[in-house]
Design a protein around this motif. Sequence first.
Motif, PDB file in Angstrom:
ATOM      1  N   ASN A  37       0.846  -1.186   0.000  1.00 18.28           N
ATOM      2  CA  ASN A  37       0.000   0.000   0.000  1.00 18.28           C
ATOM      3  C   ASN A  37       0.880   1.233   0.000  1.00 18.28           C
ATOM      4  OD1 ASN A  37      -2.361   1.499   0.000  1.00 18.28           O
ATOM      5  ND2 ASN A  37      -3.338   0.220   1.544  1.00 18.28           N
ATOM      6  N   LEU A  38       0.265   2.393  -0.097  1.00 19.51           N
ATOM      7  CA  LEU A  38       0.985   3.657  -0.128  1.00 19.51           C
ATOM      8  C   LEU A  38       0.917   4.352   1.228  1.00 19.51           C
ATOM      9  CD1 LEU A  38      -0.441   5.067  -3.488  1.00 19.51           C
ATOM     10  CD2 LEU A  38       1.539   3.601  -3.166  1.00 19.51           C
ATOM     11  N   GLN A  40       0.475   7.718   3.543  1.00 17.19           N
ATOM     12  CA  GLN A  40      -0.391   8.892   3.433  1.00 17.19           C
ATOM     13  C   GLN A  40       0.354  10.066   2.783  1.00 17.19           C
ATOM     14  OE1 GLN A  40      -3.712   8.838   4.434  1.00 17.19           O
ATOM     15  NE2 GLN A  40      -3.875  10.782   3.369  1.00 17.19           N
ATOM     16  N   TYR A  42       2.780   9.932   0.612  1.00 16.54           N
ATOM     17  CA  TYR A  42       2.916   9.705  -0.826  1.00 16.54           C
ATOM     18  C   TYR A  42       1.584   9.942  -1.523  1.00 16.54           C
ATOM     19  CZ  TYR A  42       4.272   7.350  -5.179  1.00 16.54           C
ATOM     20  OH  TYR A  42       4.544   7.056  -6.495  1.00 16.54           O
ATOM     21  N   ARG A  43       0.495   9.524  -0.903  1.00 15.57           N
ATOM     22  CA  ARG A  43      -0.836   9.772  -1.463  1.00 15.57           C
ATOM     23  C   ARG A  43      -1.067  11.273  -1.609  1.00 15.57           C
ATOM     24  NH1 ARG A  43      -5.780  12.397  -0.148  1.00 15.57           N
ATOM     25  NH2 ARG A  43      -5.029  12.195   1.973  1.00 15.57           N
ATOM     26  N   ASP A  44      -0.676  12.047  -0.602  1.00 19.67           N
ATOM     27  CA  ASP A  44      -0.848  13.502  -0.663  1.00 19.67           C
ATOM     28  C   ASP A  44      -0.044  14.095  -1.813  1.00 19.67           C
ATOM     29  OD1 ASP A  44      -2.517  13.353   1.516  1.00 19.67           O
ATOM     30  OD2 ASP A  44      -0.986  13.954   2.970  1.00 19.67           O
ATOM     31  N   GLN A  47      -1.728  13.399  -5.141  1.00 24.18           N
ATOM     32  CA  GLN A  47      -2.995  14.102  -5.303  1.00 24.18           C
ATOM     33  C   GLN A  47      -2.891  15.601  -5.039  1.00 24.18           C
ATOM     34  OE1 GLN A  47      -5.915  12.063  -2.888  1.00 24.18           O
ATOM     35  NE2 GLN A  47      -5.844  10.217  -4.120  1.00 24.18           N
ATOM     36  N   ASN A  58      -3.549   5.982  -9.489  1.00 25.20           N
ATOM     37  CA  ASN A  58      -2.395   5.733  -8.634  1.00 25.20           C
ATOM     38  C   ASN A  58      -2.779   5.483  -7.182  1.00 25.20           C
ATOM     39  OD1 ASN A  58      -0.543   5.987 -10.705  1.00 25.20           O
ATOM     40  ND2 ASN A  58      -0.253   8.177 -10.402  1.00 25.20           N
ATOM     41  N   ALA A  59      -3.723   6.252  -6.664  1.00 24.21           N
ATOM     42  CA  ALA A  59      -4.075   6.121  -5.251  1.00 24.21           C
ATOM     43  C   ALA A  59      -5.498   6.604  -5.036  1.00 24.21           C
ATOM     44  CB  ALA A  59      -3.110   6.924  -4.385  1.00 24.21           C
ATOM     45  N   ASP A  61      -8.845   6.880  -2.630  1.00 26.12           N
ATOM     46  CA  ASP A  61      -9.236   6.825  -1.227  1.00 26.12           C
ATOM     47  C   ASP A  61     -10.750   6.928  -1.123  1.00 26.12           C
ATOM     48  OD1 ASP A  61      -9.351   9.447  -2.019  1.00 26.12           O
ATOM     49  OD2 ASP A  61      -7.948  10.192  -0.538  1.00 26.12           O
ATOM     50  N   LEU A  74      -7.530   3.627   1.896  1.00 20.12           N
ATOM     51  CA  LEU A  74      -6.648   4.040   0.809  1.00 20.12           C
ATOM     52  C   LEU A  74      -6.115   2.806   0.098  1.00 20.12           C
ATOM     53  CD1 LEU A  74      -4.662   6.097  -0.635  1.00 20.12           C
ATOM     54  CD2 LEU A  74      -3.112   5.693   1.285  1.00 20.12           C
ATOM     55  N   SER A 159       3.938   5.736 -10.882  1.00 19.96           N
ATOM     56  CA  SER A 159       3.675   5.270  -9.519  1.00 19.96           C
ATOM     57  C   SER A 159       3.365   3.775  -9.513  1.00 19.96           C
ATOM     58  CB  SER A 159       2.493   6.044  -8.934  1.00 19.96           C
ATOM     59  OG  SER A 159       2.145   5.550  -7.661  1.00 19.96           O
TER      60      SER A 159
END
Length: 213
Positions: A37-38, A40, A42-44, A47, A58-59, A61, A74, A159
């Motif tokens: 999983n990614l 948080q 990296y998700r930010d 996005q 890519n991610a 949520d 996520l 990603s």
Amino acid sequence: DLNETTRNEGFIQPTANVPAVIQNNPVAVQSGTNWYNLTQSYRDFLQEDPNDSRAKVNALDFYYESGGEVKYYLWVDKYKGSLVSGTRIFDSDYRVYRFAEAILFKAEILNETGRTEQAIQELNKIAKRAYGIDNYYSSAFTKAEVDNLILNERIKEFSTEGKAWFDFIRFGKAFDRIASLKGKENQQNILLWPVSYDSMNRNENITQTPGYE
């Protein structure tokens, strides 16, 4: 293919991890137990621009209600295969190289050889598709700044495609951009495997990897 031996895709979430209310709608699940999983942060990063069309692949949520509480989930939405009669078939093709990488490699080469303005033109081809905006990056950037922009776009574009580690090394940013490596600049052996003594004995032009001398 549908009739080939089945396998589990590492980014698909185990059924046991995903609340029943969102299994396969929208979170793809599998019966296996191995998964990735990614973070948080990296998700930010993925996005950070709401216009980036890549972010939803890519991610993803999802907020849902359970037991009177709003909860958050996520996951990576790439390589999820197809759901056929309730069974997930892992038929997604892996992209080893694709056209976007050729464009970004060209931008990297142009910038490295002093043609920064042309590099930005190539970079904007990727940005146009991603953000839907012409000339997303202006020409008012230095070589070092464009290197950073290219690296950022590579991390977003590819990603979970296995590119970032060598991108960080090539741009000399591994110890700056990877949180777990900060402060370890003197441990160059972290970055690459050593060269075998046999290889060096056979060819005197081959030298040992930094950190293994």
